[in-house]
Design a protein around this motif. Sequence first.
Motif, PDB file in Angstrom:
ATOM      1  N   SER A 141     -28.493  73.614  -1.152  1.00  0.00           N
ATOM      2  CA  SER A 141     -29.128  74.164   0.252  1.00  0.00           C
ATOM      3  C   SER A 141     -30.095  73.309   1.038  1.00  0.00           C
ATOM      4  CB  SER A 141     -29.630  75.638  -0.173  1.00  0.00           C
ATOM      5  OG  SER A 141     -30.534  75.374  -1.127  1.00  0.00           O
ATOM      6  N   GLY A 142     -30.344  72.153   0.425  1.00  0.00           N
ATOM      7  CA  GLY A 142     -31.429  71.323   0.909  1.00  0.00           C
ATOM      8  C   GLY A 142     -31.195  69.789   0.373  1.00  0.00           C
ATOM      9  N   LEU A 143     -31.149  68.800   1.587  1.00  0.00           N
ATOM     10  CA  LEU A 143     -30.759  67.376   0.922  1.00  0.00           C
ATOM     11  C   LEU A 143     -31.915  66.473   1.679  1.00  0.00           C
ATOM     12  CD1 LEU A 143     -29.468  65.112  -0.408  1.00  0.00           C
ATOM     13  CD2 LEU A 143     -27.986  65.114   1.631  1.00  0.00           C
ATOM     14  N   ASN A 144     -32.713  65.986   1.067  1.00  0.00           N
ATOM     15  CA  ASN A 144     -33.540  65.006   1.598  1.00  0.00           C
ATOM     16  C   ASN A 144     -33.313  63.423   0.815  1.00  0.00           C
ATOM     17  OD1 ASN A 144     -35.433  65.737   3.746  1.00  0.00           O
ATOM     18  ND2 ASN A 144     -35.528  67.504   2.407  1.00  0.00           N
ATOM     19  N   GLU A 149     -34.034  57.764  -3.227  1.00  0.00           N
ATOM     20  CA  GLU A 149     -33.738  58.642  -3.939  1.00  0.00           C
ATOM     21  C   GLU A 149     -33.286  60.120  -3.500  1.00  0.00           C
ATOM     22  OE1 GLU A 149     -34.458  59.056  -7.668  1.00  0.00           O
ATOM     23  OE2 GLU A 149     -34.060  56.972  -7.590  1.00  0.00           O
ATOM     24  N   LEU A 150     -32.071  60.899  -4.243  1.00  0.00           N
ATOM     25  CA  LEU A 150     -31.786  61.762  -3.452  1.00  0.00           C
ATOM     26  C   LEU A 150     -32.630  63.186  -4.043  1.00  0.00           C
ATOM     27  CD1 LEU A 150     -29.075  60.311  -2.895  1.00  0.00           C
ATOM     28  CD2 LEU A 150     -27.875  62.104  -3.524  1.00  0.00           C
ATOM     29  N   VAL A 151     -33.234  63.871  -3.066  1.00  0.00           N
ATOM     30  CA  VAL A 151     -33.786  65.110  -3.466  1.00  0.00           C
ATOM     31  C   VAL A 151     -32.915  66.513  -2.934  1.00  0.00           C
ATOM     32  CG1 VAL A 151     -35.975  66.404  -3.386  1.00  0.00           C
ATOM     33  CG2 VAL A 151     -36.049  63.933  -3.344  1.00  0.00           C
ATOM     34  N   ILE A 152     -32.714  66.989  -4.144  1.00  0.00           N
ATOM     35  CA  ILE A 152     -31.613  68.280  -3.751  1.00  0.00           C
ATOM     36  C   ILE A 152     -32.267  69.579  -4.033  1.00  0.00           C
ATOM     37  CG2 ILE A 152     -29.256  69.049  -4.329  1.00  0.00           C
ATOM     38  CD1 ILE A 152     -28.608  65.886  -5.478  1.00  0.00           C
ATOM     39  N   ASN A 153     -32.014  70.362  -3.127  1.00  0.00           N
ATOM     40  CA  ASN A 153     -32.573  71.796  -3.314  1.00  0.00           C
ATOM     41  C   ASN A 153     -31.189  72.816  -3.652  1.00  0.00           C
ATOM     42  OD1 ASN A 153     -34.310  70.619  -1.501  1.00  0.00           O
ATOM     43  ND2 ASN A 153     -35.526  72.245  -2.282  1.00  0.00           N
TER      44      ASN A 153
END
Lengths: 245, 380
Positions: A141-144, A149-153
């Motif tokens: 539900s979130g991608l930065n 680096e991939l930061v995934i929610n």
Amino acid sequence: MKVLVLISNVPDTTTKIRFTEDNTAFDSSGVQWIINPWDELALTRAVELKEAGAIEKVSVANVGGKITEPTLRKALAIGADDAFRVDAEPLDAFFVAGQLTEVAKDYDIVLAGIEASDYNGSAVGGMLAELLDFNSVSAVSGLNIEGGELVINREIDGGSQVLSCAAPVVLIVQKGIAKEPRIPAMRGIMMARKKPLNVIPAMDGSNKIKFVNYEMPPPKAACKLVDEDNAKELIAMLHEEAKVL
Amino acid sequence: MNFELTEEQIMIQQAARDYAQRELIQDVLERDEKCIFPERHVKNLSELGFMGMMVDPEYDGAGMDTVSYVLAMEELSKVDASTSVIVSVNNSLVCYGLQKFGSEEQKQKYLKPLARGDYLGAFLLSEPEAGSDATSQRTTAEEMDDHYLLNGTKNWITNAASAQIYLVVAQTHPEKKHRGINAFIVERDSPGISLGPHEDKMGMRSSDTHSVMFTDVKVPKENRIGEDGFGFKFAMQALEAGRIGIAAQALGLASGALERSVAYAKERKAFGTEIVNHQAIAFKLADMDLKVENARNLCLKAAWLKDNGKSFRKESAYAKLYCADIAMEVTTEAVQIHGGYGYVKEYHVERLMREAKLTQIYEGTSEIQKIVISRKLLED
């Protein structure tokens, strides 16, 4: 970093559903086709990340006949750089995933909507990751992207989870990945025809699933009102008619 | 003949619909109630390209055709005609007028920011004593050495307080009557410009309307549009194109009211069934639908003629007259179908009815459209 967004071409969500061929096929006559709403959110997030300079390129891909091209061009109007159409009728999820491997293998991040609003199969993203031996994360539900680096929610029961993951990866995304689907600007609409829409011949493959029959849900039954002093009748109805007790 | 829309036209129609149904709807009731200018929406619509839709991309416009413009105006107006009139004035009066008749310098300096939506434009023709009779301009533009001096009052000016650029029509040579009229580009912050109070209107309450007073306002000579004495022709040609925008607005008011009526009639029950099953209501809906379809065809035909470089004077008058009249009829019926709910603000149709009334009045009253049509009919 390059992102591929998988686009499913689905009937508008307000379409009146009808079937043909003795209830074994969907009647597509007069249907308005749209980008699957979850895919549209995924595309919106990909375009946002490109505008923020976090990724270099956004491509879109689908499996379908020529009639799906307006949907791909809408994706180009929203902001994708190029599009791929694998020229085959999408038979089932395994077939679609197989057809997409050739396009998807060169991308760092593949975004797939958590389901398509037509058959709600929720399968293509996971199958594609398996076929390509990519990592995969579901219910994203979130991608930065921070420092490469991939930061995934992820939404999980009772809270949320933040994780990082190495590319290449298939992210199966749900609501929340972007706030609202992006409305294409007029300049984007004008540019859409000038962007590449590559048609790729289908690979060999066959369907593993055959649709046997469709049924419409039964019409909504009328409300039954139970007298407030008559709890027994209510319990009997819940037990015998609704079969929930 | 081909009645199919192109893929791009469909995309623009959807974009306008999505914006209207998702964004404009959210605060439309409050803006109507409190007369709040839709600043946020104008900014968003500018970013999407709706403020200079038909302007050549060379001048920072979207380069779309008039058919696309009609489709967009209909969708925006289904929800919020106050916002769509701001779009209409900027597109079909101000940008169209400058693109067609402005000098290259004027286009570079004024058309580009107007098409981008960085500037908002207003069109100043009507006067306290010159509405339909636009030849009787009392505002004067006296020719001086290197400038004109503007004096007078303009009335009912849409975007008066929000615009940065005014297109002003004024009399330079009274003895030449309408052949002595000029049109000018006037920067709103020029000394000597003052505004009357905000007009408290029946509808379109979210667009800002004022009278504008000019007292010895200096306008550089290079800001005159076209040759000396071209102003009346300029105004009439701009209005000819503008009529298509207002026709499409009226169409949107009607089709928006129809959509709401169909949805309501399918839900609302009376005498044991949804009211849509009563022939009295079903026939009303059929009549409304037919009127909307006729109105849409007239609008699209006028737009198509304009896009194909053909004369559209009579057809744009047909469209403006018919769409405005049926907008009044259809919105009134929509209130009737909604019954008591139609008379309260929450259900929107009373607002659509109030807004529809103005489409019979501004940018050429229904009566003026009949003058245009009959004159053209009799001269052919």
